[in-house]
Design an enzyme around this catalytic site. Structure first.
Site, short mmCIF file in Angstrom:
data_model
loop_
_atom_site.label_atom_id
_atom_site.label_comp_id
_atom_site.label_asym_id
_atom_site.label_seq_id
_atom_site.Cartn_x
_atom_site.Cartn_y
_atom_site.Cartn_z
N LYS A 11 66.74 -21.93 5.22
CA LYS A 11 65.54 -22.65 5.66
C LYS A 11 64.28 -22.17 4.92
O LYS A 11 64.30 -21.12 4.25
CB LYS A 11 65.38 -22.45 7.17
CG LYS A 11 66.55 -23.05 7.97
CD LYS A 11 66.25 -22.99 9.46
CE LYS A 11 67.37 -23.61 10.26
NZ LYS A 11 67.03 -23.70 11.70
N TYR A 51 67.72 -33.75 12.24
CA TYR A 51 67.69 -33.13 13.58
C TYR A 51 67.53 -34.17 14.69
O TYR A 51 67.06 -33.83 15.78
CB TYR A 51 66.56 -32.10 13.64
CG TYR A 51 66.93 -30.77 12.97
CD1 TYR A 51 67.94 -29.97 13.49
CD2 TYR A 51 66.25 -30.33 11.85
CE1 TYR A 51 68.27 -28.76 12.90
CE2 TYR A 51 66.59 -29.11 11.24
CZ TYR A 51 67.59 -28.34 11.78
OH TYR A 51 67.93 -27.13 11.20
N ARG A 104 70.68 -13.85 10.80
CA ARG A 104 69.41 -14.10 11.51
C ARG A 104 68.75 -12.80 11.97
O ARG A 104 67.53 -12.67 11.95
CB ARG A 104 69.65 -15.05 12.68
CG ARG A 104 69.82 -16.50 12.20
CD ARG A 104 70.23 -17.39 13.32
NE ARG A 104 70.18 -18.81 12.96
CZ ARG A 104 70.89 -19.75 13.58
NH1 ARG A 104 71.71 -19.40 14.57
NH2 ARG A 104 70.79 -21.01 13.22
N ASN A 114 64.36 -19.56 11.70
CA ASN A 114 65.50 -18.66 11.93
C ASN A 114 66.44 -18.54 10.72
O ASN A 114 67.65 -18.36 10.87
CB ASN A 114 66.24 -19.02 13.22
CG ASN A 114 66.84 -20.40 13.20
OD1 ASN A 114 66.64 -21.15 12.25
ND2 ASN A 114 67.60 -20.74 14.23
N HIS A 117 70.66 -22.52 9.00
CA HIS A 117 71.31 -23.44 9.94
C HIS A 117 72.81 -23.31 9.72
O HIS A 117 73.26 -23.07 8.61
CB HIS A 117 70.87 -24.88 9.63
CG HIS A 117 71.70 -25.90 10.34
ND1 HIS A 117 71.50 -26.21 11.67
CD2 HIS A 117 72.74 -26.67 9.93
CE1 HIS A 117 72.39 -27.13 12.04
NE2 HIS A 117 73.14 -27.42 11.00
N GLU A 128 76.82 -33.46 8.57
CA GLU A 128 75.69 -32.79 7.94
C GLU A 128 75.91 -32.60 6.44
O GLU A 128 74.97 -32.74 5.64
CB GLU A 128 75.44 -31.46 8.63
CG GLU A 128 74.92 -31.67 10.06
CD GLU A 128 74.87 -30.40 10.90
OE1 GLU A 128 74.45 -30.51 12.07
OE2 GLU A 128 75.24 -29.31 10.40
P1 CMP Z 1 69.38 -24.78 13.99
O1 CMP Z 1 70.64 -24.01 14.12
O2 CMP Z 1 69.01 -25.30 12.66
O3 CMP Z 1 69.44 -26.02 15.01
C1 CMP Z 1 68.32 -26.56 15.66
C2 CMP Z 1 67.07 -25.80 15.38
O4 CMP Z 1 66.02 -26.03 16.29
C3 CMP Z 1 67.36 -24.31 15.53
O5 CMP Z 1 68.18 -23.86 14.50
C4 CMP Z 1 65.95 -23.76 15.55
O6 CMP Z 1 65.38 -23.68 14.26
C5 CMP Z 1 65.25 -24.84 16.36
N1 CMP Z 1 65.14 -24.46 17.77
C6 CMP Z 1 66.11 -24.37 18.68
N2 CMP Z 1 65.63 -24.01 19.89
C7 CMP Z 1 64.29 -23.90 19.72
C8 CMP Z 1 63.22 -23.55 20.58
N3 CMP Z 1 63.44 -23.26 21.87
N4 CMP Z 1 61.98 -23.51 20.07
C9 CMP Z 1 61.75 -23.82 18.78
N5 CMP Z 1 62.74 -24.16 17.89
C10 CMP Z 1 64.00 -24.19 18.36
#
Ligand code: CMP
Length: 139
Positions: A11, A51, A104, A114, A117, A128
């Protein structure tokens, strides 16, 4: 039977911090083969499509702006039991809850930024991966 492919993105936070190489090294040392890879940038609209499953969540708009804020690296990875093994390698969504030694835990800065993905099912890995790569690019 579990599939042997998963999809990942490095990311914008991790790309911007210069962690592409370190993350790919961990992925390869964990036994994954990179079978497709692309350095690219998502528009806000494309991030929203990727998303879309989260569109009712309160964090959706922020997530789409964040994911389009800089370049990402998209990859299709191959390994036995790929989806589950990769999720174990990256750790929990919230880096504060991620296990020691996970990607992570080492590289993520917040639940949104984070670092990586990882697909959560074989079906989503297929969907995806196809979002970023055409059939001819999937080796
Ligand atoms: P990812 O695994 O890419 O899948 C969905 C993404 O949404 C997740 O990683 C985070 O980057 C984001 N995400 C999930 N939960 C939250 C949250 N509570 N607040 C902000 N971002 C979130």
């Amino acid at each position: 039977m579990a599939g042997n492919k998963t999809f990942t993105m490095i990311k914008p936070d991790a790309v911007g911090a210069g962690n592409i190489g370190a993350i790919i090294k961990m992925i390869e040392e964990a036994g994954f083969s990179i079978i497709s890879m692309k350095y690219t940038r998502l528009s806000g609209e494309r991030a929203g499509q990727f998303y879309a499953v989260h569109r009712e969540r309160p964090f959706y708009e922020d997530l789409c702006s964040y994911m389009s804020s800089g370049p990402i690296v998209a990859m299709i990875l191959e390994k036995d039991n790929a989806v589950e093994d990769f999720r174990n390698l990256i750790g929990a969504t919230n880096p504060a809850e991620a296990a020691e030694g996970t990607i992570r835990k080492l590289f993520a800065t917040s639940i949104e930024a984070n670092a990586v993905h990882g697909s959560d099912s074989d079906d989503n890995a297929q969907i995806e991966g196809s979002f970023f790569f055409s059939e001819i690019e999937k080796f």
